[in-house]
Write an enzyme that holds these catalytic residues in place. Structure first.
Site, PDB file in Angstrom:
ATOM      1  N   LYS A  15      12.459  15.718   6.372  1.00 30.57           N
ATOM      2  CA  LYS A  15      11.441  15.696   5.362  1.00 30.57           C
ATOM      3  C   LYS A  15       9.932  15.116   5.744  1.00 30.57           C
ATOM      4  CE  LYS A  15      13.022  11.678   3.016  1.00 30.57           C
ATOM      5  NZ  LYS A  15      13.587  11.057   1.922  1.00 30.57           N
ATOM      6  N   ARG A  67      17.356   6.718  -8.849  1.00 27.39           N
ATOM      7  CA  ARG A  67      16.100   7.599  -9.031  1.00 27.39           C
ATOM      8  C   ARG A  67      16.651   9.087  -9.576  1.00 27.39           C
ATOM      9  NH1 ARG A  67      14.481   6.937  -2.684  1.00 27.39           N
ATOM     10  NH2 ARG A  67      16.359   8.165  -2.394  1.00 27.39           N
ATOM     11  N   TYR A  84     -18.283  -0.871   6.900  1.00 27.83           N
ATOM     12  CA  TYR A  84     -18.548  -0.979   5.582  1.00 27.83           C
ATOM     13  C   TYR A  84     -18.461  -2.230   4.931  1.00 27.83           C
ATOM     14  CZ  TYR A  84     -18.246   4.253   5.653  1.00 27.83           C
ATOM     15  OH  TYR A  84     -18.649   5.581   6.312  1.00 27.83           O
ATOM     16  N   MET A 107     -12.554   5.789   7.470  1.00 27.69           N
ATOM     17  CA  MET A 107     -11.906   7.110   7.259  1.00 27.69           C
ATOM     18  C   MET A 107     -11.349   7.857   8.744  1.00 27.69           C
ATOM     19  SD  MET A 107     -13.011  10.420   5.231  1.00 27.69           S
ATOM     20  CE  MET A 107     -12.925  10.001   3.820  1.00 27.69           C
TER      21      MET A 107
END
Length: 369
Positions: free
Chosen positions: A38, A136, A264, A313
Site C-alpha cells: 500500500k 480501528r 520564508y 515547497m
C-alpha cells in the site's frame, strides 16, 4: 561532481530480495508471506516492487484501497491482492479486477454480499477482519454469530482468511496486551471455522509480530516496513537492508553575513559568517516542515548539514559552513549508511512517515546489485 543530476530515489531490488528472504526464514516452512505494498509500496513504487515480489515467490499482496489494487492489476500483477479497507463505492471495480476485499463490519458484509448476489457470483474470495484491540476497523468478537449466519445464508462468498492486527507488537513493554490479542484471535478464529464448516487461512502478525511473536505466525504473516528495510528495533535493523536511497545535488551556495536572513519569514538569521547550500527538494517531495530549524539534516561529503530555517515547497537550505563542498556535489538525504529511521527520529517522527511521503515527482530508478 555528483553521480546524480537531480533529486532521485534509487530503489535496490536486491535489497528487497534480501529482506524478503530474511523474513521468510523467521517463520516455519509452509507459513505464507503477504507483502504489504500500500501507499506506493511505502513510498517506493508499488507496481515495480509487486512484480519483483511476485517473481521471487510472494504468496499474497495487500493494499489499503481498491485503486491501488487496480493499478497493480493494470501493471500485470497476477498474485492475489487483499484490499484492507474497501469502500462500498468501489465494490464493482474490486470484482471487475479480481481483488479480494476485507469485510470488517456487518454493513460492509451485507453490502458486498448483495452485490455478489446481483452479479451471480459463487464462492467469491473475501477476508474477515476482526478487531482484537487496535480499535480501528474490524468485526467485534460479539458479532461472530451474526457473521456466521450471514455467510451461511448464501454461497456467493468464500472466506479465504480470518485476520486481525496487533497494536503494539514492537513494544515488549506491552507484551501482556499483545498476548491478550493473540489469545482472543485464536478464540475468534476457532469459532469462525466451526461456524462456517471449513478452515480459512489465519494471519495476525505484522513485521514486529514476525520478529517478536512466533506464536502469532499462524498460517500467514504480513510484512510491510520489514520488506523495505526496517525492523522497528536496532537488533533487527542490522539484519535488514533499506531498499531506497534518496539523493540530490547542491544547486547553489550562498554566503550569509551576520544579520542576513534566509528563507520564508526570515526563518534563519545568521549570527556569524555562514555558508548555505540550496538543495532541490522540499515539503512537496516529502521532506516536511518538521525537518526545518536544524531538526533535520542531509549528508554532504559524509558530514551532516543541518536544515536552516523553514523547509520550502521545492527547496531546503542547509548549513555547509564547515563542509568542503561546491555546487553540483552529491547530497544524501537517506540511504543504507544513513537510514531514514535515524533522520526521522531526529525530527521526532518515524521512518514510516518519512518514506511514505516521497512524492511521485521524484525520479525513481531501479537497480539490482
Amino acid at each position: 561532481m555528483s553521480s546524480v543530476q537531480e533529486t532521485t530515489l534509487e530503489i535496490n531490488l536486491a535489497s528487497l530480495t534480501h529482506n524478503y528472504t530474511y523474513l521468510k526464514k523467521q517463520v516455519q516452512p509452509g507459513v505464507k508471506l503477504l507483502a504489504v505494498v500500500k501507499a506506493s509500496a511505502y513510498g517506493n513504487s508499488a507496481a515495480q516492487l509487486a512484480l519483483h515480489l511476485e517473481k521471487i515467490g510472494v504468496d499474497y499482496l495487500a493494499v489499503a484501497y481498491s485503486s491501488e489494487g487496480v493499478a497493480l492489476r493494470e501493471a500485470g500483477v497476477q498474485t492475489p491482492i487483499l484490499v484492507f479497507h474497501p469502500q462500498p463505492i468501489n465494490f464493482e471495480e474490486i470484482i471487475a479486477y479480481n481483488l479480494e476485499p476485507s469485510l470488517y463490519s456487518l454493513r460492509i458484509l451485507s453490502l458486498f454480499t448483495t452485490l455478489a448476489i446481483q452479479n451471480q457470483l459463487t464462492g467469491y474470495p473475501v477476508h474477515l477482519k476482526f478487531n482484537t484491540g487496535i480499535n480501528r476497523i474490524g468485526f467485534a468478537a460479539s458479532e461472530i454469530d451474526e457473521v456466521i449466519t450471514a455467510l451461511k445464508e448464501t454461497e456467493t462468498l468464500k472466506v479465504l482468511s480470518v485476520f486481525s492486527h496487533l497494536a503494539a507488537s514492537e513494544d515488549l513493554k506491552e507484551n501482556s496486551y499483545t498476548l491478550k490479542q493473540i489469545n482472543l484471535f485464536k478464540t475468534i478464529a476457532s469459532n469462525i471455522a466451526k461456524g462456517i464448516g471449513y478452515q480459512p487461512i489465519l494471519h495476525q502478525a505484522n513485521t514486529s509480530g514476525i520478529l517478536n511473536y512466533p506464536e502469532a505466525h499462524f498460517d500467514m504473516v504480513r510484512t510491510g516496513i520489514g520488506l523495505y528495510g526496517f525492523g522497528n528495533e536496532s537488533k533487527f535493523d542490522k539484519n535488514l537492508k533499506p531498499i531506497a536511497s534518496l539523493k540530490s545535488i547542491i544547486s547553489q551556495i550562498h554566503s550569509l553575513q551576520p544579520g542576513d536572513s534566509l528563507g520564508y519569514n526570515r526563518g534563519f538569521v545568521a549570527t556569524k559568517l555562514t555558508r548555505s547550500a540550496t538543495i532541490p527538494i522540499g515539503h512537496a517531495d516529502g521532506i516536511g516542515r518538521i525537518y526545518g530549524h536544524k531538526k533535520g539534516y542531509v549528508i554532504i561529503n559524509e558530514q551532516r548539514a543541518y536544515i536552516l530555517g523553514i523547509v520550502c515547497m521545492d527547496m531546503i537550505m542547509v548549513d555547509v559552513t564547515e563542509i568542503d563542498c561546491q555546487e553540483g556535489d552529491e547530497v544524501v538525504i537517506f540511504d543504507e549508511s544513513y537510514p531514514a529511521n535515524t533522520l526521522a527520529e531526529h525530527a521526532g517522527t518515524i521512518s514510516y512517515e518519512l518514506i511514505t511521503s516521497m512524492s511521485s515527482r521524484i525520479k525513481r530508478i531501479f537497480v539490482e546489485k
